[in-house]
Design an enzyme around this catalytic site. Structure first.
Site, mmCIF file in Angstrom:
data_model
loop_
_atom_site.group_PDB
_atom_site.id
_atom_site.type_symbol
_atom_site.label_atom_id
_atom_site.label_comp_id
_atom_site.label_asym_id
_atom_site.label_seq_id
_atom_site.Cartn_x
_atom_site.Cartn_y
_atom_site.Cartn_z
ATOM 1 N N ASN A 18 35.641 52.321 55.085
ATOM 2 C CA ASN A 18 36.382 51.290 55.813
ATOM 3 C C ASN A 18 37.322 51.899 56.844
ATOM 4 O O ASN A 18 37.595 51.306 57.876
ATOM 5 C CB ASN A 18 37.169 50.404 54.840
ATOM 6 C CG ASN A 18 36.258 49.407 54.127
ATOM 7 O OD1 ASN A 18 35.164 49.121 54.603
ATOM 8 N ND2 ASN A 18 36.690 48.900 52.991
ATOM 9 N N SER A 57 39.961 47.978 48.271
ATOM 10 C CA SER A 57 39.246 48.390 49.485
ATOM 11 C C SER A 57 40.124 49.267 50.375
ATOM 12 O O SER A 57 39.611 50.077 51.141
ATOM 13 C CB SER A 57 38.840 47.189 50.320
ATOM 14 O OG SER A 57 38.253 46.193 49.548
ATOM 15 N N HIS A 108 35.553 52.369 44.192
ATOM 16 C CA HIS A 108 35.339 51.377 45.251
ATOM 17 C C HIS A 108 33.855 51.059 45.377
ATOM 18 O O HIS A 108 33.092 51.816 45.973
ATOM 19 C CB HIS A 108 35.914 51.911 46.571
ATOM 20 C CG HIS A 108 35.798 50.941 47.703
ATOM 21 N ND1 HIS A 108 35.614 51.320 49.008
ATOM 22 C CD2 HIS A 108 35.821 49.585 47.722
ATOM 23 C CE1 HIS A 108 35.538 50.257 49.775
ATOM 24 N NE2 HIS A 108 35.654 49.188 49.025
ATOM 25 N N GLU A 147 32.485 54.727 46.290
ATOM 26 C CA GLU A 147 33.506 55.708 46.672
ATOM 27 C C GLU A 147 34.405 55.926 45.461
ATOM 28 O O GLU A 147 34.965 54.963 44.922
ATOM 29 C CB GLU A 147 34.349 55.191 47.845
ATOM 30 C CG GLU A 147 33.680 55.355 49.197
ATOM 31 C CD GLU A 147 34.562 54.875 50.358
ATOM 32 O OE1 GLU A 147 34.431 55.402 51.462
ATOM 33 O OE2 GLU A 147 35.384 53.949 50.165
HETATM 34 P P1 NAI Z 1 37.595 37.404 44.575
HETATM 35 O O1 NAI Z 1 38.692 36.558 45.112
HETATM 36 O O2 NAI Z 1 36.195 36.960 44.726
HETATM 37 O O3 NAI Z 1 37.827 37.654 43.030
HETATM 38 C C1 NAI Z 1 39.061 38.011 42.469
HETATM 39 C C2 NAI Z 1 39.110 37.392 41.073
HETATM 40 O O4 NAI Z 1 40.199 37.945 40.362
HETATM 41 C C3 NAI Z 1 39.322 35.892 41.085
HETATM 42 O O5 NAI Z 1 38.288 35.290 40.343
HETATM 43 C C4 NAI Z 1 40.672 35.695 40.409
HETATM 44 O O6 NAI Z 1 40.730 34.535 39.628
HETATM 45 C C5 NAI Z 1 40.784 36.934 39.573
HETATM 46 N N1 NAI Z 1 42.144 37.346 39.297
HETATM 47 C C6 NAI Z 1 43.182 37.394 40.152
HETATM 48 N N2 NAI Z 1 44.272 37.877 39.531
HETATM 49 C C7 NAI Z 1 43.917 38.122 38.250
HETATM 50 C C8 NAI Z 1 44.607 38.623 37.119
HETATM 51 N N3 NAI Z 1 45.879 38.955 37.186
HETATM 52 N N4 NAI Z 1 43.914 38.743 35.965
HETATM 53 C C9 NAI Z 1 42.614 38.421 35.895
HETATM 54 N N5 NAI Z 1 41.930 37.935 36.936
HETATM 55 C C10 NAI Z 1 42.563 37.786 38.092
HETATM 56 O O7 NAI Z 1 37.826 38.835 45.222
HETATM 57 P P2 NAI Z 1 36.768 39.998 45.405
HETATM 58 O O8 NAI Z 1 36.112 39.851 46.709
HETATM 59 O O9 NAI Z 1 35.955 40.110 44.192
HETATM 60 O O10 NAI Z 1 37.722 41.269 45.544
HETATM 61 C C11 NAI Z 1 38.332 41.869 44.422
HETATM 62 C C12 NAI Z 1 38.793 43.259 44.816
HETATM 63 O O11 NAI Z 1 37.676 44.011 45.248
HETATM 64 C C13 NAI Z 1 39.793 43.309 45.954
HETATM 65 O O12 NAI Z 1 40.700 44.358 45.715
HETATM 66 C C14 NAI Z 1 38.928 43.603 47.160
HETATM 67 O O13 NAI Z 1 39.623 44.240 48.195
HETATM 68 C C15 NAI Z 1 37.919 44.547 46.537
HETATM 69 N N6 NAI Z 1 36.652 44.637 47.250
HETATM 70 C C16 NAI Z 1 36.036 43.539 47.769
HETATM 71 C C17 NAI Z 1 34.831 43.650 48.439
HETATM 72 C C18 NAI Z 1 34.139 42.443 48.981
HETATM 73 O O14 NAI Z 1 33.234 42.604 49.818
HETATM 74 N N7 NAI Z 1 34.472 41.239 48.548
HETATM 75 C C19 NAI Z 1 34.182 44.960 48.621
HETATM 76 C C20 NAI Z 1 34.862 46.042 47.975
HETATM 77 C C21 NAI Z 1 36.063 45.875 47.343
#
Ligand code: NAI
Ligand code: 3HC
Length: 683
Positions: free
Chosen positions: A480, A409, A430, A442
């Site tokens: 953002n 993000s 993104h 994005e």
């Molecule tokens: P989340 O915490 O829901 O999911 C992340 C997942 O990645 C977890 O299930 C975790 O177990 C897994 N994980 C962590 N390290 C890992 C690895 N080394 N190998 C495999 N799996 C691994 O987080 P979320 O919200 O899905 O965010 C993920 C990315 O997306 C971040 O970079 C965030 O900034 C970005 N993002 C999030 C948004 C949102 O609204 N939640 C919107 C746009 C981007």
């Protein structure tokens, strides 16, 4: 060669338009239609007429590029009246999309035949307009007011099958035999009295039961809030039942002209072209060879990873999804299945399609399964060290030539790319949450991202139904990054004494679906909270400690009743005042005008900084981001177009007026200042 030609097939005259790309009804086409009809009526050996288009589609509407310019040649209304008036049967032969003026052409014909894949609709409302060539008067007379309302007021096209059901299409013909089938159909009508849409009587349903109009308003109130054109559409359809055809057409014209000269339609027409411009990458040949994407990998099955995967599965592209632990993997894939099943329950997918999509998914705990992917998208925690580790690992596993993308993000995509030996294959993709629903994508272009990698991502975005915009590498990219100053001002304003509900209401009145404090309550104030009720360093900490954690606990910034209606809380206002006092901020009464200027003008300024730093290709791209990713009201055209309508000199004067209050981080954009001084606009 002329854009409209005629062909003789025995006693049938076929009028053929060929005006790529979408057979828009520009002046030359309108003139050609008039000439064709005159040829048919003036020649006794012609007994019937077919109106057809070459190329990818039947007329997809008026030529939008002519709007706002002095009218030339016959108006569409005149051309269509001529077409309908004769006694020789005229048949519209429809393929592709008969939209707007194109659907009006079809309505003016005495009969309509269509191929099964054709679509018909009146999308003018999406341009802030209503149909302007008698569509609102002919359509209800053919299909009834009840069936006409959604077509005119919502504007989504309907399938040929649905059009046949409601009586808009007379016959569905062969997908590949439209030209011949239409001629045969026309011939079968020779000698019969012609049915004219303007003389139809189906509109009587709205006279017998006028409550359908209010019911329609009520049912769609939320969706149509703030827009002018839908109400005009309802009035026009109603008029079709209450007035003579001629008076109804006059009424339609009045409403149409009001809308056409208003700011909403100008804004929405700007958006139409903005969305299409966003597809273009200025310095890359659009015909560059693309990288075939046959298999996609996704890392992380959390909130974003699951949603991202669904986009590809729904488009028929196999996905391998990798997690660290089996339970996280099961949870993530379980959520995906549930989401699909919910869509199926709502009738928007068949059970078979659910199984098809899920059948394309390979869950795994092993990065080695990414080896043969053409694109891998990382969606793990938002942490640079973790992301670099993940990309270094991918670099050693994934085949050469594949694209490696991050869904970060805010983080620096160039730094992430530096963890690999192939930064030219790395970029940001993104997605927005929920990633299977939100339209915006994005595409973050790194310093070294290769042209084919970027163009492939742009084309792929279209394939999975996203609206993509290219952004440069900077914290928060376009969306953002512009959200930050708005959030900062919202916090500052409530400290200085603004009512937090006024802050929300200002944005709501402007047309956003929700204000920042409502948003916090919806998301939950305890996201990222340290969970120590003794440690109170912010208003948020104080509210969480009071167990006001948002809608889920019945209270946050607001108190909520059973139906989740919000009421402002004096207690919260007091908490804020106490914090302000502690920080030595004197509270004062703050007008809604000041709130609006301080929330929105700094966003425009940030947008200008993004442009001047080259982080966005064009101002209209910024509008596309904010309309699709953050609920900026479409009818204002997006932040940059809106600023143009306010006047950039007024924006600069407003920012200067608020001066120090904007905070020490505030930096005026030179581009904004220069443009304001020169009397220029962004768009
Ligand atoms: P989340 O915490 O829901 O999911 C992340 C997942 O990645 C977890 O299930 C975790 O177990 C897994 N994980 C962590 N390290 C890992 C690895 N080394 N190998 C495999 N799996 C691994 O987080 P979320 O919200 O899905 O965010 C993920 C990315 O997306 C971040 O970079 C965030 O900034 C970005 N993002 C999030 C948004 C949102 O609204 N939640 C919107 C746009 C981007
Ligand atoms: N006038 C002028 N240009 C148009 C146009 C129109 N009505 N419709 C599309 N175009 C242009 C696009 O700008 C684009 O140009 P570009 O290649 O230079 O960017 C090109 O045609 C191709 O369009 P798309 O990229 O959108 O092609 P798609 O295949 O994805 O979609 C479409 C085709 C469904 C026809 C879509 O273009 C569309 O929805 N067009 C607008 C339809 C519309 O709103 N019609 C109503 C017009 S208002 C009207 O008719 C008033 C009347 O009542 C008097």
């Amino acid at each position: 060669m002329s854009v409209v030609t005629t062909e003789r097939h025995g006693d049938v005259l076929v009028i053929v338009s060929d005006n790529p790309p979408v057979n828009a009804l520009g002046a030359a086409v309108r003139q050609g239609l008039v000439d064709g009809v005159e040829e048919a009526l003036g020649d006794d050996s012609v007994k019937a007429v077919v109106v057809r288009c070459d190329g990818r589609t039947f007329h997809a509407g008026a030529d939008i590029t002519e709007f706002g310019k002095p009218p030339q040649g016959p108006s569409l209304g005149e051309a269509l009246d001529k077409m309908e008036a004769g006694d020789k049967p005229v048949v519209a032969a429809i393929h592709g999309t008969a939209l707007g003026g194109g659907c009006e052409v079809a309505l003016a014909c005495h009969y309509r035949v269509a191929v099964p894949s054709a679509k018909l609709g009146l999308p003018e409302v999406k341009l802030g307009l209503i149909p302007g060539a008698a569509g609102t008067q002919r359509l209800p007379r053919v299909v009834g007011a009840k069936a006409a309302l959604p077509m005119v007021v919502i504007g989504d096209p309907i399938s040929a099958k649905k059009a046949k059901e409601i009586g808009l299409v007379d016959e569905i013909v062969g997908e590949d035999t439209l030209a011949e089938d239409a001629i045969a159909f026309a011939r079968s009508k020779i000698g019969q009295p012609v049915p004219r849409s303007s003389e139809g009587t189906a509109n009587e349903d709205g006279v017998k039961d006028p409550s359908i109009f209010d019911e329609f308003r009520q049912k769609n109130g939320r969706r149509l809030r703030g827009f002018d054109a839908p109400e005009a559409g309802i009035q026009a359809v109603k008029a079709a039942g209450e007035m003579s055809y001629a008076d109804g057409v006059k009424k339609e014209r009045e409403l149409f002209m009001q809308l056409m000269t208003g700011t909403q339609s100008a804004a929405m027409r700007h958006y139409f072209f903005a969305e299409r411009a966003a597809n273009k990458i200025d310095d890359i040949d659009p015909n560059i060879d693309l990288i075939p994407i046959r298999k996609v990998g996704v890392i992380g099955a959390g909130t974003m990873g699951g949603g991202i995967s669904m986009n590809f599965l729904s488009a028929g592209i196999p996905v391998t999804i990798v997690e660290m632990q089996q339970d996280a993997l099961d949870r993530g894939t379980g959520t995906m299945r549930k989401n699909y099943e919910r869509t199926a329950q709502r009738g928007r997918m068949t059970d078979e399609q659910v199984e098809q999509a899920m059948g394309l998914l390979t869950p795994s705990l092993d990065y080695a399964d990414f080896a043969d992917c053409d694109l891998v998208i990382e969606a793990v925690f938002e942490n640079m060290d973790i992301k670099k580790e993940v990309f270094a690992k991918l670099d050693g596993i994934v085949k050469q030539g594949a694209i490696l993308a991050s869904n970060t993000s805010y983080l620096n995509v160039d730094e992430i790319a530096s963890a690999t030996s192939r930064p030219e294959y790395v970029l940001g993709l993104h997605f927005f949450s929920p990633a299977n629903v939100m339209k915006l994508l994005e595409i973050v272009r790194g310093e070294k991202t290769a042209d084919d990698v970027l163009m492939t991502s742009m084309k792929l975005a279209k394939k999975i139904g996203k609206i993509a915009v290219v952004a440069g590498v900077c914290p928060g990219f376009i969306g953002n990054r512009m959200l930050s100053p708005r959030q900062q001002q919202a916090q500052k304003l409530i400290m200085e004494g603004a009512n937090y509900w006024d802050v929300d209401d200002v944005l709501l009145d402007f047309g956003f679906p929700m204000g920042p404090f409502q948003m916090s309550d919806l998301a939950g104030l305890d996201i990222g909270w340290h969970r120590d009720p003794e440690r109170i360093e912010s208003v948020r900490d104080a509210l969480c400690a009071m167990d006001r954690r948002g809608q889920k606990t019945g209270a946050g910034y607001y108190d909520y009743d059973e139906a989740r209606n919000r009421t402002p809380s004096d207690d919260v206002k007091k908490v804020i005042a106490e914090f302000a006092e502690k920080q030595g901020i004197e509270q004062r009464e703050i007008s809604k005008e000041e709130i609006k200027e301080r929330l929105l003008y700094p966003m425009v300024n940030e947008g200008a900084l993004i442009l001047e730093e080259g982080m966005s290709q064009r101002a209209s791209d910024i509008d596309v981001v904010w309309i699709n990713g953050y609920g900026w009201p479409l009818y204002t055209g997006g932040p940059m177009f809106w600023a143009d309508t306010v006047g950039l000199d007024n924006v600069v004067a407003g920012l200067e007026k608020h001066g120090d209050r904007l905070g020490e981080n505030f930096r005026m954009s030179k581009l904004l200042k220069d443009k304001a001084a020169a009397g220029e606009k962004f768009n």
